[in-house]
Scaffold this motif. Structure first.
Motif, PDB file in Angstrom:
ATOM      1  N   ASN A  99       0.848  -1.189   0.000  1.00  0.00           N
ATOM      2  CA  ASN A  99       0.000   0.000   0.000  1.00  0.00           C
ATOM      3  C   ASN A  99       0.882   1.237   0.000  1.00  0.00           C
ATOM      4  O   ASN A  99       1.979   1.236   0.574  1.00  0.00           O
ATOM      5  N   PHE A 100       0.385   2.281  -0.630  1.00  0.00           N
ATOM      6  CA  PHE A 100       1.153   3.517  -0.749  1.00  0.00           C
ATOM      7  C   PHE A 100       0.319   4.724  -0.348  1.00  0.00           C
ATOM      8  O   PHE A 100      -0.903   4.743  -0.524  1.00  0.00           O
ATOM      9  N   GLY A 101       1.026   5.731   0.163  1.00  0.00           N
ATOM     10  CA  GLY A 101       0.413   7.041   0.412  1.00  0.00           C
ATOM     11  C   GLY A 101       0.734   7.952  -0.762  1.00  0.00           C
ATOM     12  O   GLY A 101       0.402   7.651  -1.908  1.00  0.00           O
ATOM     13  N   SER A 102       1.438   9.048  -0.482  1.00  0.00           N
ATOM     14  CA  SER A 102       1.815   9.972  -1.558  1.00  0.00           C
ATOM     15  C   SER A 102       3.029   9.397  -2.293  1.00  0.00           C
ATOM     16  O   SER A 102       3.965   8.897  -1.660  1.00  0.00           O
ATOM     17  N   VAL A 103       3.009   9.476  -3.601  1.00  0.00           N
ATOM     18  CA  VAL A 103       4.079   8.860  -4.396  1.00  0.00           C
ATOM     19  C   VAL A 103       4.411   9.676  -5.639  1.00  0.00           C
ATOM     20  O   VAL A 103       3.595  10.461  -6.143  1.00  0.00           O
ATOM     21  N   GLN A 104       5.628   9.418  -6.131  1.00  0.00           N
ATOM     22  CA  GLN A 104       5.995   9.713  -7.518  1.00  0.00           C
ATOM     23  C   GLN A 104       6.027   8.366  -8.221  1.00  0.00           C
ATOM     24  O   GLN A 104       6.771   7.466  -7.813  1.00  0.00           O
ATOM     25  N   HIS A 179      -0.601  13.105  -4.285  1.00  0.00           N
ATOM     26  CA  HIS A 179      -0.629  13.371  -2.849  1.00  0.00           C
ATOM     27  C   HIS A 179      -1.932  12.847  -2.273  1.00  0.00           C
ATOM     28  O   HIS A 179      -3.015  13.175  -2.755  1.00  0.00           O
ATOM     29  N   THR A 180      -1.789  12.028  -1.252  1.00  0.00           N
ATOM     30  CA  THR A 180      -2.945  11.372  -0.658  1.00  0.00           C
ATOM     31  C   THR A 180      -3.869  12.403  -0.007  1.00  0.00           C
ATOM     32  O   THR A 180      -3.407  13.417   0.505  1.00  0.00           O
ATOM     33  N   PRO A 181      -5.181  12.147  -0.031  1.00  0.00           N
ATOM     34  CA  PRO A 181      -6.082  13.062   0.688  1.00  0.00           C
ATOM     35  C   PRO A 181      -5.880  12.919   2.197  1.00  0.00           C
ATOM     36  O   PRO A 181      -5.394  11.878   2.663  1.00  0.00           O
ATOM     37  N   ALA A 193      -7.060  14.953  -2.341  1.00  0.00           N
ATOM     38  CA  ALA A 193      -5.945  14.348  -3.084  1.00  0.00           C
ATOM     39  C   ALA A 193      -5.586  15.262  -4.248  1.00  0.00           C
ATOM     40  O   ALA A 193      -6.460  15.949  -4.798  1.00  0.00           O
ATOM     41  N   THR A 194      -4.308  15.280  -4.613  1.00  0.00           N
ATOM     42  CA  THR A 194      -3.893  16.040  -5.791  1.00  0.00           C
ATOM     43  C   THR A 194      -3.088  15.145  -6.720  1.00  0.00           C
ATOM     44  O   THR A 194      -2.424  14.198  -6.292  1.00  0.00           O
ATOM     45  N   MET A 195      -3.163  15.487  -8.001  1.00  0.00           N
ATOM     46  CA  MET A 195      -2.468  14.690  -9.008  1.00  0.00           C
ATOM     47  C   MET A 195      -1.831  15.619 -10.037  1.00  0.00           C
ATOM     48  O   MET A 195      -2.481  16.533 -10.551  1.00  0.00           O
TER      49      MET A 195
END
Ligand code: MG
Length: 252
Positions: A99-104, A179-181, A193-195
């Protein structure tokens, strides 16, 4: 002047002095130089290879980082001998074990050279962050569809800033910053959340604030959640989309 007034006056003079000090213009270059925090050294990958601090999710060797999103058994997509994998039609989505939170996130995808179907049924797949938020994968070459569902859209929420696909049968790159909400303890949304998405190096989504999960039917609504897997979509209409070189850098 009463004692209370003297104390009040002293307080306001102090506050005024503090504000003046804050706004004082630096008089030498050193005053505006920072020496920490020191950024970690990362060796960038050459020719699309992962950087030294990336977690590799697929390098063409095996599907060990992935499971079926349907029943959590092993991922059943085709493992090709050219370093790629291809959707196995109607076998279901696959998702990362982790599982992942905020990522590139970096990945490469290819629609088949021999086109098949039209509209949303031509090489439809997708990359879901946290199993909820889809960046559309679609062969849109001479194949129009609703623009908030076209290639590079954040499905049914954000039209891409450009249609940046290479010809069908060639490899595309997606670089996604997600970026996770954030939610309060009570479960209310405090930060959406942002993308941000680069398609073949072109900015197509610019820090878009998602309205909730990317729904096929109905309006998006946030429900509080934690980290989640990255999912690749089997659209169940013989999409034959392939993926390769998938790596991620965790941002939290
Ligand atoms: Mg899709």
């Amino acid at each position: 002047m009463t004692r209370t007034n003297i104390i009040s006056l002293a307080f306001f003079m102090g506050a005024f002095g503090f504000l003046c000090a804050q706004e004082k213009e630096p008089t030498n270059p050193e005053a505006t130089e920072a020496y920490e925090p020191i950024p970690p050294k990362v060796v960038p990958g050459k020719n699309g290879a992962p950087p030294s601090d990336a977690l590799v999710l697929f390098d063409g060797t095996d599907l060990d980082a992935w499971i079926s999103a349907v029943d959590s058994t092993e991922a059943k997509w085709h493992l090709n001998n050219d370093g790629s994998m291809t959707v196995r039609d109607k076998s279901g989505d696959i998702q990362t074990k982790r599982n992942f939170g905020s990522v590139q996130l970096h990945l490469e995808w290819r629609s088949p050279k021999e086109v098949n179907g039209q509209g949303q049924s031509r090489a439809n797949s997708g990359v879901f962050l946290q199993k909820r938020y889809e960046v559309q994968v679609l062969d849109n070459n001479d194949n129009d569809t609703y623009v908030n569902g076209q290639v590079g859209s954040i499905y049914k929420q954000s039209v891409p800033l450009a249609m940046a696909s290479v010809p069908s049968g060639e490899w595309n790159t997606y670089d996604i910053i997600f970026h996770t909400p954030q939610f309060s303890r009570g479960g209310n949304l405090t930060k959406p959340a942002t993308m941000t998405v680069l398609h073949n190096g072109l900015l197509i989504q610019d820090h878009f604030e998602l309205e909730g999960p990317t729904e096929y039917i109905g309006w998006p609504t946030y429900q509080a959640h934690g980290k989640g897997p990255i999912v690749l979509q089997d659209h169940r209409d013989n999409s034959r989309v392939s993926y390769r070189n998938i790596w991620v850098r965790e941002l939290d």
